[in-house]
Motif scaffolding. Structure first.
Motif, mmCIF file in Angstrom:
data_model
loop_
_atom_site.group_PDB
_atom_site.id
_atom_site.type_symbol
_atom_site.label_atom_id
_atom_site.label_comp_id
_atom_site.label_asym_id
_atom_site.label_seq_id
_atom_site.Cartn_x
_atom_site.Cartn_y
_atom_site.Cartn_z
ATOM 1 N N ALA A 290 5.524 -0.510 -13.647
ATOM 2 C CA ALA A 290 4.662 -1.619 -13.246
ATOM 3 C C ALA A 290 3.305 -1.071 -12.839
ATOM 4 C CB ALA A 290 5.279 -2.380 -12.085
ATOM 5 N N LYS A 291 2.317 -1.957 -12.711
ATOM 6 C CA LYS A 291 0.977 -1.480 -12.343
ATOM 7 C C LYS A 291 0.268 -2.494 -11.469
ATOM 8 C CE LYS A 291 -1.466 -3.436 -16.251
ATOM 9 N NZ LYS A 291 -2.376 -3.210 -17.345
ATOM 10 N N LEU A 292 -0.808 -2.030 -10.827
ATOM 11 C CA LEU A 292 -1.676 -2.932 -10.084
ATOM 12 C C LEU A 292 -2.520 -3.699 -11.092
ATOM 13 C CD1 LEU A 292 -2.834 -0.402 -7.404
ATOM 14 C CD2 LEU A 292 -1.583 -2.489 -6.930
ATOM 15 N N LYS A 293 -2.559 -5.014 -10.954
ATOM 16 C CA LYS A 293 -3.260 -5.805 -11.952
ATOM 17 C C LYS A 293 -4.757 -5.496 -11.930
ATOM 18 C CE LYS A 293 -3.801 -10.557 -13.496
ATOM 19 N NZ LYS A 293 -3.809 -11.956 -13.053
ATOM 20 N N LYS A 294 -5.305 -5.279 -10.734
ATOM 21 C CA LYS A 294 -6.750 -5.156 -10.593
ATOM 22 C C LYS A 294 -7.257 -3.837 -11.149
ATOM 23 C CE LYS A 294 -8.379 -4.797 -6.493
ATOM 24 N NZ LYS A 294 -8.526 -5.148 -5.078
ATOM 25 N N SER A 295 -6.622 -2.724 -10.738
ATOM 26 C CA SER A 295 -7.168 -1.427 -11.110
ATOM 27 C C SER A 295 -6.381 -0.752 -12.227
ATOM 28 C CB SER A 295 -7.192 -0.515 -9.886
ATOM 29 O OG SER A 295 -5.884 -0.328 -9.434
ATOM 30 N N LEU B 292 8.979 0.685 -10.367
ATOM 31 C CA LEU B 292 9.513 -0.328 -9.476
ATOM 32 C C LEU B 292 10.965 0.006 -9.150
ATOM 33 C CD1 LEU B 292 8.098 -2.946 -8.544
ATOM 34 C CD2 LEU B 292 9.474 -4.145 -10.203
ATOM 35 N N THR B 293 11.266 0.207 -7.864
ATOM 36 C CA THR B 293 12.637 0.506 -7.448
ATOM 37 C C THR B 293 13.019 -0.441 -6.314
ATOM 38 O OG1 THR B 293 11.802 2.128 -5.905
ATOM 39 C CG2 THR B 293 12.517 2.944 -8.039
ATOM 40 N N ASN C 221 13.970 -10.102 -1.218
ATOM 41 C CA ASN C 221 12.634 -10.595 -1.576
ATOM 42 C C ASN C 221 11.645 -9.469 -1.817
ATOM 43 O OD1 ASN C 221 13.453 -13.219 -1.114
ATOM 44 N ND2 ASN C 221 13.062 -12.996 1.074
ATOM 45 N N ILE C 222 11.964 -8.281 -1.303
ATOM 46 C CA ILE C 222 11.000 -7.182 -1.309
ATOM 47 C C ILE C 222 11.518 -6.050 -2.189
ATOM 48 C CG2 ILE C 222 9.720 -5.595 0.152
ATOM 49 C CD1 ILE C 222 9.121 -8.233 1.179
ATOM 50 N N VAL C 223 10.713 -5.609 -3.162
ATOM 51 C CA VAL C 223 11.049 -4.404 -3.917
ATOM 52 C C VAL C 223 9.949 -3.368 -3.668
ATOM 53 C CG1 VAL C 223 12.362 -5.575 -5.715
ATOM 54 C CG2 VAL C 223 9.917 -5.261 -5.988
ATOM 55 N N GLN C 224 10.190 -2.131 -4.105
ATOM 56 C CA GLN C 224 9.251 -1.048 -3.813
ATOM 57 C C GLN C 224 8.600 -0.542 -5.091
ATOM 58 O OE1 GLN C 224 12.195 -1.293 -2.058
ATOM 59 N NE2 GLN C 224 10.988 -1.950 -0.300
ATOM 60 N N LEU C 225 7.296 -0.355 -5.035
ATOM 61 C CA LEU C 225 6.578 0.281 -6.134
ATOM 62 C C LEU C 225 6.213 1.679 -5.658
ATOM 63 C CD1 LEU C 225 5.298 -0.248 -8.947
ATOM 64 C CD2 LEU C 225 3.222 -0.853 -7.780
ATOM 65 N N VAL C 226 6.805 2.702 -6.280
ATOM 66 C CA VAL C 226 6.566 4.071 -5.807
ATOM 67 C C VAL C 226 5.774 4.853 -6.848
ATOM 68 C CG1 VAL C 226 8.620 4.128 -4.360
ATOM 69 C CG2 VAL C 226 8.779 4.870 -6.720
ATOM 70 N N GLU D 154 2.555 12.676 1.194
ATOM 71 C CA GLU D 154 1.189 12.160 1.275
ATOM 72 C C GLU D 154 0.428 12.304 -0.041
ATOM 73 O OE1 GLU D 154 -1.012 12.760 4.797
ATOM 74 O OE2 GLU D 154 0.542 11.514 5.711
ATOM 75 N N ASN D 155 1.133 12.227 -1.164
ATOM 76 C CA ASN D 155 0.441 12.281 -2.448
ATOM 77 C C ASN D 155 0.437 10.941 -3.147
ATOM 78 O OD1 ASN D 155 -0.299 14.959 -2.489
ATOM 79 N ND2 ASN D 155 1.759 15.581 -3.144
ATOM 80 N N TYR D 156 1.457 10.145 -2.874
ATOM 81 C CA TYR D 156 1.597 8.890 -3.588
ATOM 82 C C TYR D 156 1.793 7.742 -2.603
ATOM 83 C CZ TYR D 156 2.421 11.789 -7.670
ATOM 84 O OH TYR D 156 2.279 12.697 -8.682
ATOM 85 N N TYR D 157 1.399 6.556 -3.035
ATOM 86 C CA TYR D 157 1.643 5.366 -2.219
ATOM 87 C C TYR D 157 3.059 4.840 -2.453
ATOM 88 C CZ TYR D 157 -3.147 4.434 -0.697
ATOM 89 O OH TYR D 157 -4.358 4.487 -0.088
#
Lengths: 168, 273
Positions: free
Chosen positions: B169-174, B180-181, B188-193, B234-237
């Motif tokens: 998955a990706k950020l639509k804006k950038s 997606l995990t 309701n909440i999933v994680q984008l790593v 501290e390398n990835y969001y």
């Protein structure tokens, strides 16, 4: 003899249907479900062929797994409690079980509750450890075990009280 | 020899227990790894049939809410259609020759699941409707999962609410990518790593499918950013994504088939070797 087989056969099917169609979709508070199908293992006659009993428990668990796409977690938990049942019976009923003349209809409710609680908690711990399958989420395993066990124990006791025949 | 047989007869209960317990553990381990062929699944005529019969009855109870969802979707599509700027008046004379990249089939969920850590859904389309594994499944509001097993009339879907699921998955804006995990906590909440540290993430940003895999088309909506933080190194969001879908009342879904999938897979396999 035939009536015993038919009673347990019907119980096997009815419990699976109720578990799969109703109890798996209760989702109380988001994730708490009762697992009442183990009543089959709890109420199986004390005098039995142990190999057959273990195999039937495996079949029961595997059918539930088939319906809920969960691999083999129910089968593993069921086989384990089926194998451990004589020890739990001895622990909770003591002498009555030793003399081999015990029936579930004429033992005291307190003993029965101890027996059911031990079996249910044991079953749920194995079930949820295998379902979540990661040591880092051990809190989640205990949380699920605790709440689901309480729900299952309440439902199982109610069902046994409602459907027990008066022994005179 | 005599002693071995005696030993087996004496311990037959324990050996049977070990055998069956081992068998169940094998099934369990198999179910925890994505893309192993699965022996125990609900896409067969017995479990599918039972669920289908029950669903025929229970689907009446939420007809109203499902109608509402479908009407909302119609509403959205119609407003896009009528407000589109360039008038489309060319029609395909022969619709048989027209073949797009994606083929969409509608289906119904006959077993929904969202309360365990590895959720698998059952839908009522299978090999007879030319549905095969690795097809994407979406709803009117967002993505739902990927098909893993198909029988003649039923298929099982690995939901995005599954700890083994992994969708690009990706950020639509950038346009920054991630995968997606799900951590197994809230439906309701999933994680984008694995989103690059450099990406400008803001709360409320839309997350869409990236189209990098051949399963989902590009730009299907998934959810919005509800919170984010850097991971341990501290390398990835690590981004918490709030889903547009309500995973608890899903009924009508669409299966997406990529017509060029074989070509893409062959090409990728060829380059890897």
């Amino acid at each position: 003899m035939n009536s015993i087989i038919s009673i347990h056969g019907i119980r096997f099917l009815v419990l699976i249907i109720i578990q799969v169609l109703i109890c798996n979709h209760i989702n109380f508070l988001g994730y708490v479900n009762p697992y009442i199908y183990i009543l089959f293992i709890i109420l199986f006659p004390v005098k039995n062929n142990r190999s057959l009993f273990i195999f039937l428990s495996f079949l029961l668990g595997l059918t539930i797994d088939l319906f809920s796409d969960s691999g083999g977690i129910h089968a593993a938990a069921c086989v384990f409690i089926a194998y451990a049942r004589p020890i739990i019976l001895k622990f909770s009923f003591g002498m009555a079980y030793e003399y081999q003349n015990m029936k579930f209809n004429n033992v005291s409710f307190g003993d029965k509750l101890t027996y059911m609680t031990i079996i249910i908690v044991l079953h749920h711990i194995i079930l949820f450890s295998l379902e979540i399958f990661s040591i880092s989420k051990i809190i989640l395993i205990f949380q699920k075990t605790l709440f689901s066990s309480i729900f299952t124990i309440i439902l199982c006791s109610l069902i046994t009280i409602i459907f027990s025949r008066e022994s005179k | 020899m005599q002693q071995i047989i005696n030993f087996i007869i004496r311990n037959k209960t324990f050996l049977l227990f070990l055998l069956l317990f081992f068998l169940s553990i094998v099934f369990t381990i198999q179910s925890h790894s994505y893309h192993k062929s699965k022996f125990i699944n609900s896409a067969n005529f017995l479990t599918g049939g039972v669920y289908n019969t029950f669903n025929n009855i229970s689907s009446y109870f939420n007809l109203k809410s499902q109608n509402q969802i479908l009407a909302e979707e119609n509403n959205r599509l119609k407003s896009i259609l009528y407000n589109s700027e360039n008038e489309i008046d060319s029609t395909y004379i022969d619709s048989i020759t027209y073949q797009g990249l994606y083929k969409v089939t509608s289906a119904q969920v006959i077993k929904n699941s969202y309360s365990v850590t590895d959720n698998v859904l059952l839908i009522n389309k299978g090999v007879n409707d030319s549905i095969k594994e690795d097809f994407g499944v979406i709803t009117s509001k967002g993505i739902l999962g990927v098909i893993v097993n198909s029988s003649n009339n039923y298929s099982t879907v690995i939901s995005i609410l599954n700890t083994t699921s992994n969708i690009s998955a990706k950020l639509k804006k950038s346009g920054h990518y991630g995968s997606l995990t799900w951590d197994g906590n809230s439906p309701n909440i999933v994680q984008l790593v694995d989103v690059e540290k450099i990406a400008p993430v803001v709360e409320g940003d839309t997350i869409v499918t990236s189209g990098r895999s051949s399963i989902f088309p590009i730009g299907i909506k998934i959810g919005t950013v509800s919170s984010f933080e850097l991971d341990a190194a501290e390398n990835y969001y690590e981004i918490n994504v709030k889903l547009f879908n309500d995973m608890t009342n899903i009924e009508h879904v669409y299966i997406i088939k990529n017509n060029d999938k074989e070509e893409i897979t062959n090409l990728l396999n060829g380059t890897n070797e």
